[in-house]
Design an enzyme around this catalytic site. Sequence first.
Site, PDB file in Angstrom:
ATOM      1  N   ASP A 228      10.172   6.010   0.018  1.00 35.23           N
ATOM      2  CA  ASP A 228       9.273   5.191   0.823  1.00 35.23           C
ATOM      3  C   ASP A 228       9.869   3.793   0.882  1.00 35.23           C
ATOM      4  O   ASP A 228       9.875   3.066  -0.115  1.00 35.23           O
ATOM      5  CB  ASP A 228       7.868   5.169   0.209  1.00 35.23           C
ATOM      6  CG  ASP A 228       6.845   4.537   1.143  1.00 35.23           C
ATOM      7  OD1 ASP A 228       7.238   3.794   2.058  1.00 35.23           O
ATOM      8  OD2 ASP A 228       5.636   4.780   0.938  1.00 35.23           O
ATOM      9  N   GLU A 230       8.951   1.559   3.299  1.00 40.82           N
ATOM     10  CA  GLU A 230       7.937   0.901   4.126  1.00 40.82           C
ATOM     11  C   GLU A 230       8.176   1.165   5.602  1.00 40.82           C
ATOM     12  O   GLU A 230       9.288   1.030   6.109  1.00 40.82           O
ATOM     13  CB  GLU A 230       7.848  -0.603   3.864  1.00 40.82           C
ATOM     14  CG  GLU A 230       6.623  -1.263   4.508  1.00 40.82           C
ATOM     15  CD  GLU A 230       5.293  -0.580   4.128  1.00 40.82           C
ATOM     16  OE1 GLU A 230       4.953   0.439   4.758  1.00 40.82           O
ATOM     17  OE2 GLU A 230       4.605  -1.072   3.214  1.00 40.82           O
ATOM     18  N   ASN A 231       7.106   1.588   6.237  1.00 43.90           N
ATOM     19  CA  ASN A 231       7.122   2.005   7.647  1.00 43.90           C
ATOM     20  C   ASN A 231       8.056   3.190   7.875  1.00 43.90           C
ATOM     21  O   ASN A 231       8.512   3.417   8.991  1.00 43.90           O
ATOM     22  CB  ASN A 231       7.496   0.846   8.575  1.00 43.90           C
ATOM     23  CG  ASN A 231       6.463  -0.256   8.554  1.00 43.90           C
ATOM     24  OD1 ASN A 231       5.272   0.007   8.431  1.00 43.90           O
ATOM     25  ND2 ASN A 231       6.909  -1.489   8.651  1.00 43.90           N
ATOM     26  N   GLY A 305       2.498   1.230  -0.174  1.00 37.63           N
ATOM     27  CA  GLY A 305       2.649  -0.197  -0.392  1.00 37.63           C
ATOM     28  C   GLY A 305       1.487  -1.013   0.111  1.00 37.63           C
ATOM     29  O   GLY A 305       1.162  -2.073  -0.437  1.00 37.63           O
ATOM     30  N   ASP A 306       0.824  -0.538   1.188  1.00 34.63           N
ATOM     31  CA  ASP A 306      -0.343  -1.237   1.726  1.00 34.63           C
ATOM     32  C   ASP A 306      -1.636  -0.653   1.172  1.00 34.63           C
ATOM     33  O   ASP A 306      -2.715  -0.897   1.690  1.00 34.63           O
ATOM     34  CB  ASP A 306      -0.347  -1.186   3.251  1.00 34.63           C
ATOM     35  CG  ASP A 306      -0.422   0.244   3.786  1.00 34.63           C
ATOM     36  OD1 ASP A 306      -0.396   1.197   2.976  1.00 34.63           O
ATOM     37  OD2 ASP A 306      -0.500   0.408   5.017  1.00 34.63           O
TER      38      ASP A 306
END
Length: 481
Positions: A228, A230-231, A305-306
């Site tokens: 992962d 991010e995005n 992460g979010d």
Amino acid sequence: MFARAGAAGTLLVGALVGATVTAGPAGAAASGPCDIYASGGTPCVAAHSTTRALYASYNGSLYQVRRASDNATQNIGLLSAGGYANAAAQDSFCAGTSCVITVIYDQSGRGNNLTQAPAGSAAGGPDNLASATAAPTTVAGHKAYGVFVAPGTGYRNNHTSGIATGDNPEGMYAVLDGTHYNGGCCFDYGNAETDSRDDGNGTMEAIYFGNIKVWGYGSGNGPWIMADLENGLFSGVNQHLNSGDPTINYRYTTAIIKGGPNHWAIRGGNAQSGNLSTFYDGVRPNVSGYNPMKKQGAIILGTGGDNSKGAQGTFYEGVMTSGYPTDATENTVQANITSMNYGTGGTSTGTTGALHAVGAGRCLDVPNSSTTSGTQLQIWDCSGQANQTWTRTSSGQLTVYSGSTQLCLDAYNNQTTAGTKVVTWPCNGGSNQQWQFNSNGTVSSTLSGLCLDVTGAATANGTLAELWTCNGQSNQQWNLS
């Protein structure tokens, strides 16, 4: 919104301080994973486990539990320096009530403890805390408990020490339950944003385990070890298929991600035996924003992460390093992991736990916690609740609940044809309530010889269980743990 998630844990208040590494007495293990990493020049900067010490000299607390009856807390330590969790201390403290894991202590001495994840930019408030008893295991023959992450559960530390930032190199491994996963976002362990928000491409570097296909994916139906970043969940150089990243679902799975300047790798293997394999080793993804990386240095477990928290999985141990470990170092760590003889206690009589549907990545569930006789069973996201906790008795029964509400897994009305409903019924000792656990992972009815089956090989919550002609496929494979 995630139906039937466990009750939300409350925010921790006050300082939570883990023990530091201290010299252990004679007889401690010769080396642990973090001793091996240090010898390879890539020392651990975070070391988390609820099952054992990750340094030969560690003699502090592994984790903290809080019981529901009075909200009291207790640290759970080791049987000896460099050894294994004192599960008996937890069992005694939590007897007669339930407990959640409130802190997973960092054994590196840097204070990178994991506590309840706060709300992030993804929908929803602070995360739930894991049931302290939902993931029983054995390590080197000693009883222990893993961290059972049901959807909505997660841990985090946004104020860390020594974790890689920017494009600096790091490595990480985790030992996971390869049969407990889903397609939600995102069951991660590793480096994330310090503000619990999506801060753009390249602001994360974490191990992901599951079978989501929104971004990158591997061969077969999953689950896959991916990164992962991010995005994007990446199985290789792009956001699509990497056929070299295989479906990997060993009951105990070693998962590795490591990354440095324009170079990263995915490795994995069976945490009970054998060597590691490399599934990707090359340059950063060919999508803008990932070279150079912009890592921020928080640590997450069980969420994105979010704070995307729709995923599920089980974590036993894991570390993060300073520097990019060599394959040789990781191979030695893998040998150490396999020497621990992780096990479920098998399917021996008296084993109590969740009955995992391997193909669906969900658990056998009594709908709505019903205690009504004749309720047909289904699969649902694993929650660790009483309506998903099964006990195999010495007479071959599978019971749910206890006391006056105890019920048995039952082949409805003594039927012996394919398609027979599987229901709960008062225990009566009949052959339609006796079950055989087979070496290929199937569970068959003593009465009919038919196998416990997830109808139509479906994977959705609410899919009903039934009996069907045994075929050995994944929708007939179960794991009691």
